[in-house]
Structure formats: C-alpha cells, structure tokens
Design an enzyme around this catalytic site. Structure first.
Site, PDB file in Angstrom:
ATOM      1  N   ARG B  10       0.921  -1.384  -0.068  1.00 43.60           N
ATOM      2  CA  ARG B  10       0.054   0.022   0.080  1.00 43.60           C
ATOM      3  C   ARG B  10       0.756   1.326  -0.087  1.00 43.60           C
ATOM      4  O   ARG B  10       0.494   2.380  -0.387  1.00 43.60           O
ATOM      5  CB  ARG B  10      -1.061  -0.113   1.129  1.00 43.60           C
ATOM      6  CG  ARG B  10      -0.197  -0.208   2.462  1.00 43.60           C
ATOM      7  CD  ARG B  10      -1.496  -0.093   3.769  1.00 43.60           C
ATOM      8  NE  ARG B  10      -0.889  -0.803   4.892  1.00 43.60           N
ATOM      9  CZ  ARG B  10      -1.149  -0.276   6.085  1.00 43.60           C
ATOM     10  NH1 ARG B  10      -1.985   0.701   6.222  1.00 43.60           N
ATOM     11  NH2 ARG B  10      -0.310  -0.697   7.367  1.00 43.60           N
ATOM     12  N   SER B  37      -4.940   4.574   5.661  1.00 45.95           N
ATOM     13  CA  SER B  37      -4.692   3.164   5.578  1.00 45.95           C
ATOM     14  C   SER B  37      -4.400   2.758   4.179  1.00 45.95           C
ATOM     15  O   SER B  37      -3.404   1.942   3.952  1.00 45.95           O
ATOM     16  CB  SER B  37      -5.764   2.376   6.359  1.00 45.95           C
ATOM     17  OG  SER B  37      -6.153   2.479   7.581  1.00 45.95           O
ATOM     18  N   GLU B  58     -19.522   2.847   0.440  1.00 49.19           N
ATOM     19  CA  GLU B  58     -18.591   2.455  -0.482  1.00 49.19           C
ATOM     20  C   GLU B  58     -19.209   2.438  -1.896  1.00 49.19           C
ATOM     21  O   GLU B  58     -18.818   2.608  -3.071  1.00 49.19           O
ATOM     22  CB  GLU B  58     -17.972   0.912  -0.180  1.00 49.19           C
ATOM     23  CG  GLU B  58     -17.038   1.451   1.164  1.00 49.19           C
ATOM     24  CD  GLU B  58     -17.437   1.266   2.348  1.00 49.19           C
ATOM     25  OE1 GLU B  58     -18.774   1.458   2.496  1.00 49.19           O
ATOM     26  OE2 GLU B  58     -16.825   1.336   3.424  1.00 49.19           O
ATOM     27  N   PHE B  83     -14.498  -3.814   1.914  1.00 51.85           N
ATOM     28  CA  PHE B  83     -15.689  -2.965   1.921  1.00 51.85           C
ATOM     29  C   PHE B  83     -15.241  -2.329   0.489  1.00 51.85           C
ATOM     30  O   PHE B  83     -16.434  -1.736  -0.060  1.00 51.85           O
ATOM     31  CB  PHE B  83     -15.593  -1.853   2.724  1.00 51.85           C
ATOM     32  CG  PHE B  83     -15.175  -2.319   4.324  1.00 51.85           C
ATOM     33  CD1 PHE B  83     -16.294  -3.284   4.729  1.00 51.85           C
ATOM     34  CD2 PHE B  83     -14.311  -1.855   5.041  1.00 51.85           C
ATOM     35  CE1 PHE B  83     -15.910  -3.974   6.112  1.00 51.85           C
ATOM     36  CE2 PHE B  83     -14.228  -2.687   6.587  1.00 51.85           C
ATOM     37  CZ  PHE B  83     -14.940  -3.330   6.911  1.00 51.85           C
ATOM     38  N   HIS B 109      -5.693  -4.263   2.888  1.00 51.06           N
ATOM     39  CA  HIS B 109      -6.132  -5.029   3.791  1.00 51.06           C
ATOM     40  C   HIS B 109      -6.786  -6.300   3.507  1.00 51.06           C
ATOM     41  O   HIS B 109      -7.759  -6.458   3.782  1.00 51.06           O
ATOM     42  CB  HIS B 109      -7.095  -4.165   4.810  1.00 51.06           C
ATOM     43  CG  HIS B 109      -6.420  -3.210   5.668  1.00 51.06           C
ATOM     44  ND1 HIS B 109      -5.662  -2.147   5.115  1.00 51.06           N
ATOM     45  CD2 HIS B 109      -6.033  -3.160   6.896  1.00 51.06           C
ATOM     46  CE1 HIS B 109      -5.063  -1.419   6.000  1.00 51.06           C
ATOM     47  NE2 HIS B 109      -5.360  -1.800   7.107  1.00 51.06           N
ATOM     48  N   ASP B 117      -8.287  -7.683  13.814  1.00 49.02           N
ATOM     49  CA  ASP B 117      -9.718  -7.131  13.522  1.00 49.02           C
ATOM     50  C   ASP B 117     -10.891  -8.164  13.289  1.00 49.02           C
ATOM     51  O   ASP B 117     -11.959  -8.010  13.588  1.00 49.02           O
ATOM     52  CB  ASP B 117      -9.972  -6.344  12.253  1.00 49.02           C
ATOM     53  CG  ASP B 117      -9.420  -4.697  12.653  1.00 49.02           C
ATOM     54  OD1 ASP B 117      -9.476  -4.417  13.793  1.00 49.02           O
ATOM     55  OD2 ASP B 117      -8.975  -3.888  11.789  1.00 49.02           O
ATOM     56  N   ARG B 167      -2.198  -5.083   4.009  1.00 53.32           N
ATOM     57  CA  ARG B 167      -1.836  -4.354   5.388  1.00 53.32           C
ATOM     58  C   ARG B 167      -0.543  -4.648   5.860  1.00 53.32           C
ATOM     59  O   ARG B 167       0.407  -3.818   6.061  1.00 53.32           O
ATOM     60  CB  ARG B 167      -2.945  -4.761   6.668  1.00 53.32           C
ATOM     61  CG  ARG B 167      -2.434  -4.318   7.733  1.00 53.32           C
ATOM     62  CD  ARG B 167      -3.417  -4.221   8.832  1.00 53.32           C
ATOM     63  NE  ARG B 167      -3.051  -3.894  10.232  1.00 53.32           N
ATOM     64  CZ  ARG B 167      -2.748  -4.285  11.170  1.00 53.32           C
ATOM     65  NH1 ARG B 167      -2.898  -5.715  11.242  1.00 53.32           N
ATOM     66  NH2 ARG B 167      -2.412  -3.837  12.331  1.00 53.32           N
TER      67      ARG B 167
END
Ligand SMILES: Cc1ncc(C[n+]2csc(CCOP(=O)(O)OP(=O)(O)O)c2C)c(N)n1
Lengths: 269, 314
Positions: B10, B37, B58, B83, B109, B117, B167
C-alpha cells in the site's frame, strides 16, 4: 441500579476497555469510550435480559452496529455475567471468544455479528418486525456511529422501520463528531441530522450521551412513543473519560501503550 | 543472513499515485474514510482538488467513480479489500464493468493477514468476485516493486481494474528492472518435478517451499501469477506439460480464486495432479497475521507438503 451506581459501572467499563485494549495491542479506544454510558445504561438498568439464558425468547435485544466499539459491549456482557470477566483480557487473541469485532458465533450475548458499518439497523428492524409478528413486548436497541450513518443502508433501514411503525425499536447515534479521516463535517457532512431522521418518520430526541439521567429519560420517552421508531441523538466525546484521548482522533484505532494505560487507569479511579 | 527488506504494497500504491497525479491531471482519487490506511492521504495532501473522500459509503463511491470516468477522468477508488469489493459488488459489476468505465479499484487489507480485526475485516472472497466480472482485470502483486508497476499499467490501460493489496508489509522479491506485463505469469524459479503457482503474499511462501524442497533434492518451478484475470493459459499449460504436477497458493478461499482459475485451464487442456493451497471454505478469525497463516495452513511448509503430495499422485 441508582444513577450514581450506573456512573460507577460506566467507569468500571471504561477501565476494562483500557486494560483490554492495552493487552490486545490493537483496537479502537475512542469509539468504545464514547458509547460506554449508553451501553451501560442498557445492560445494567434498562434491558430485560438474563445472562444465564442468553437465548431467552422474551429478552430485549441489543445490536452494536458500530462493531469496532466491541470492547464496550464485551465489558458490559462480562460484568453482567455472560462470561467470566478474566476472558476480557483475551480480546483479539487467537481462539478467544472475544473477536476483534462482535461475532455471535463466539460470544454469548452478542445478538448480531457486526464490524462492517451500516448493517446493524437493518437487522434490528428485522428483530423488531418479528417482535410485532409474534406479539411479544421485547424491545430492540441499536447503537450507530455518526460516521456510520453515511452508509446508504442505514437510510434504507430508517425508511423501513418507520414504514412498519416499529415503536419497539430505539436507536442511538453516538455523535462524537469524528470518523477515521477526521471530523464528520470535513469528510461527508450529516447535518441537519435531527431533521433528517424526523423527515424519515422517526421520533427524534437529543441528549448528552454521557449523562445517565438524560439517557434513562430518553429511553423512557421512547418507550411511550407509539407508531414510530425513536432515534436518540446522543452528543458524546470520542475517548470520553481519558483526558489525553478525549477529542484526540489518533486514538480512533490505536491501542494505548502500557504507559498510556497506567495514566488512563489513574484518571478512571 | 541479511535481514529481508519489508515494504508495504500500500505504501508503493501511495507513492505511485503521487507520480501519476503529477504526470496526468485526469487522475483523480476517491476513498471511503480509510485514506490513512490505503495511503491515498498522500495524494490528498498534494492534490486536494483531485481527491474526494466519499465517507463510509463504498457503494456510492463506486458509482461516483464511474460517473467521473464517463467524463474522461481516471478515477482510483480505494478502500479496505472487504468494503471495496463485496460491499459494493453490484455497483462495480454494473456501473463500472458492464458500463466499461475506466475505473481503477485499488484496495488494501486483503486476506486474513489483516489479523486482529477478525472476520468482518478479512476479505477472503474478493478475487472470486472480481474474477467473475466481465471486462475486469484482476491484479494481485507479490511485492512493492510489482505493485508500483501494476498501478502504472492500470493507469495507462483503458478499462476496469482491480488491484489487491495488503496491510502487512511484504519482502521484496522482484528487481527494479522487472518487466510487468498484464496477463503474463513470470517464472521465478525453474524446476522439473512440479510447479507452484502463487500470487500476492503467497509468492514468498512458495519461494520458501521451493528452497526446502531443493534442499531435499526436489526440483520445483515457481510462477508468480500476479494477473489472475486474464489468466496466462500458456504458462500454465507449459508448466503442466514440463513438470506434470501443479500446486496453487493464494491468501483467499480455494473457491473461485487463483486455484480455480488455474484448475479451469488445466481440466480443459492438460489435466495433471493438482492441489490448491488457500482458505478452506471458512471465515477468518482474530489473531496475529503469522498465527493465522499457520492456522489456515498458508505457510511455505503447507505448500511444501502439497508439492510432495501431487508428485506422489503423478
Ligand atoms: C463498511 C465499512 N467501511 C469502512 C470501515 C472501516 N471503519 C472502521 S471504524 C470507521 C469509522 C467509523 O466512524 P464512526 O461511525 O463515526 O465511529 P466512531 O467515530 O464512533 O468510532 C471506519 C471507516 C468499516 N468498518 N465498515
């Protein structure tokens, strides 16, 4: 429970949140602390529920739609006796019953798995419709994030709940004014939020979401409303109760260090 | 031994966006309240006028991206993998893919290495979903170097793209002069007795398996299949013919992802013993990324064992 006792309980819940998150090393302090007083009132005073019989058919239901506030819910569940308090320290660890976001397959008392924002109000609507269908008098409560209501599904549920005249449904919006990327008004504004819910056919109440008296009064009012659901706009402070977390959005999704934990616990005695 | 250099895919995306933004004014970026993020925040800082935070919405973001594309913009729409895919699938399917709009969906992620999470944040089905969409190109880079090249390729190729990032930081595998080509797998190690075809994070695990196997005297080919769609049929058939057994590895359910894509090619052309390494039709759980890779049997050792198994079945 008296008001001063609920205030003490809320403090205890806050202490657990800090301890759990510091131990886990990840998670969401800010949004857990802002909704503590709401959830504490529900579990310790308002809701009809039996921790020894979590599937009791006539129980009131609670959904934490903003699932990242899980530590607040878990602490209330443990302290009311759904599971041993020691389990709280296993939050987010491999094979824990306390998953990073509420997972009803793992945790007794969790009524719906959440974590993807925007979905809880629809599920609450289904529970409330079912209550009407079965002529049961249980009530359904749900806590939403203020950023969360940017999701379109929230408004789909909002329309359905008023259409079906679900006066057994009470929602709270945890209005702490922040989402991850900053102030709500700088990301996608939600104001005038009271008018929005009113125009969707909801009874709308506005309270200070940290004053136990106001929370209890609002819930009582909601119980007396007939023919429509109630939205309680609860003005809150993100990180409430820990001075260096209050309004400090860095603590949205960062756990306290051990040192920060100790400082926070001192403040919460 | 030298410490491996770890770089976030990322981070590579965030940097690539900056370069693209400087080169081309048509590049616009959308995010859904996770810009820190996804690293789109870097673009937002330098090009505030061309950055649109759409909030926690989204599905709307994908529709807006499509609209921007109809007007000649090159929208990059970012979110967490979960998402930014299943949450807004039909908007992606119809407003972007069916409408053939030039939207680049880049998510971070992905997979279970999201870690603590837990299941609600662990996308395990996104490759299957995105692969099922006509007109969509699906890229799963194996390191930061490939990520940058993939992002540039997407920006300069017309049509809908999906790029899956993570991530966790990944070790660098490729060299700066690596030539990324959409639709082409790349042989990272030559070998004779079986082939491991992997994407994303699992390429590193495949290389680890390769090293153990070669110490045991077993020669395996390793292919980095960073384009999952359109899949590189030629390289799969060639590997099947030359080595006679295939193992696939992905941080994704074994249903519908890379393993399925490879199996589809093989059964219709050159069936050989095969095994898919991936998540076995279950949801994720909380835990550290490394614990979860072990628990879900996504390690080099698991690939190693799968290779031994397919060789035995030859
Ligand atoms: C559908 C979805 N999109 C994105 C996220 C990532 N996310 C987790 S918390 C959060 C911000 C939530 O803001 P708000 O509802 O205001 O909660 P609070 O500020 O009270 O923590 C986001 C975007 C998510 N969990 N679900």
């Amino acid at each position: 429970m008296e008001i001063y006792e609920l205030e003490e309980k809320a403090k205890e819940v806050r202490r657990w949140i800090i301890k759990m998150l510091a131990e886990a090393g990840s998670g969401h302090p800010g949004g857990s602390l802002s909704c503590v007083d709401l959830i504490t009132c529900l579990y310790f005073k308002v809701m009809r529920h039996d921790p020894k019989n979590p599937k009791w058919q006539d129980r009131d239901r609670f959904i934490l739609s903003k699932g990242h506030g899980a530590p607040a819910l878990y602490a209330c569940l443990a302290l009311t006796g759904y599971f041993e308090v020691e389990r709280l320290m296993t939050l987010r660890k491999l094979d824990s019953i306390l998953q990073g976001h509420p997972d009803m397959s793992f945790t007794p008392g969790v009524e719906m798995s959440t974590g993807s924002l925007g979905q809880g109000l629809s599920v609450a609507t289904g529970m409330a419709i079912s209550g009407k269908l079965d002529k049961k008098d249980y009530r359904v409560y749900v806590v939403l994030g203020d950023g969360e209501i940017q999701e379109g599904q929230i408004w789909e549920a909002g329309m359905a709940a008023s259409h079906y005249r679900l006066d057994n449904l009470t929602a709270f919006m945890d209005y702490n004014r922040f989402q991850i990327d900053g102030l709500i008004e700088n990301v996608i504004g939600i104001e005038p939020v009271v008018d929005k819910w009113k125009s969707f056919g909801w009874e709308v109440l506005e309270i200070d979401g940290h004053r136990i008296r106001e929370i209890l009064d609002a819930i009582d009012t909601a119980k007396r409303v007939k023919g429509r659901p109630t939205m309680i706009i609860a003005h809150t402070v993100k990180g409430k109760g820990v001075s260096f977390m209050e309004g400090e959005n860095r603590f949205h999704g960062v756990a306290p260090t051990k040192e920060e934990r100790d400082r926070a616990l001192q403040e919460l005695t | 031994m030298k410490e491996e250099e770890l770089v976030g895919t990322r981070d590579a995306y965030g940097k690539a966006l900056l370069e693209l933004g400087r080169d081309n004014k048509q590049v616009v970026v959308l995010d859904s309240d996770v810009s820190e993020s996804t690293r789109t925040k870097w673009f937002a800082k330098e090009f505030p006028d061309r950055f649109f935070n759409m909030g926690i919405a989204e599905a709307n973001m994908m529709g807006v991206a499509s609209g921007l594309a109809t007007c000649g913009k090159i929208p990059f729409a970012s979110s967490f993998c979960e998402f930014g895919t299943s949450r807004c699938y039909e908007q992606i399917k119809l407003s972007i893919c069916w409408a053939r709009q030039n939207v680049k969906i880049v998510v971070s992620h992905a997979g279970i290495t999201v870690g603590e999470d837990g299941a609600s944040h662990q996308a395990i089905d996104d490759i299957a979903l995105m692969r099922g969409l006509p007109n969509m190109t699906v890229l799963v880079p194996c390191d930061a170097i490939e990520t940058k090249k993939a992002v540039f390729a997407a920006a300069t190729t017309d049509g809908p793209f999906y790029i899956r990032l993570a991530r966790a930081k990944f070790p660098l595998i490729l060299k700066d002069d690596y030539q990324f080509k959409i639709g082409k797998g790349v042989v990272l190690r030559e070998g004779k007795e079986a082939t491991i075809i992997a994407c994303g994070l699992m390429v590193k695990q495949a290389l680890l398996a390769h090293d153990t196997l070669s110490r045991e005297g077993i020669s395996v080919m390793v292919i980095n299949m960073s384009t999952v769609k359109p899949i590189d049929k030629d390289i799969i058939i060639k590997a099947a013919k030359e080595t006679g057994a295939i193992v696939t590895a992905e941080e994704h359910t074994i249903i519908g992802g890379l393993g399925s894509a490879v199996a589809e090619v093989l059964v219709e052309s050159n069936p050989v013993p095969m095994k898919r390494i991936g998540i076995l039709d279950r949801f994720g759980i909380s835990g550290s990324p490394d614990e979860l890779l072990k628990r879900f049997k996504l390690t080099g050792e698991d690939i190693h064992n799968a290779v031994l198994e397919v060789i035995k079945r030859k």
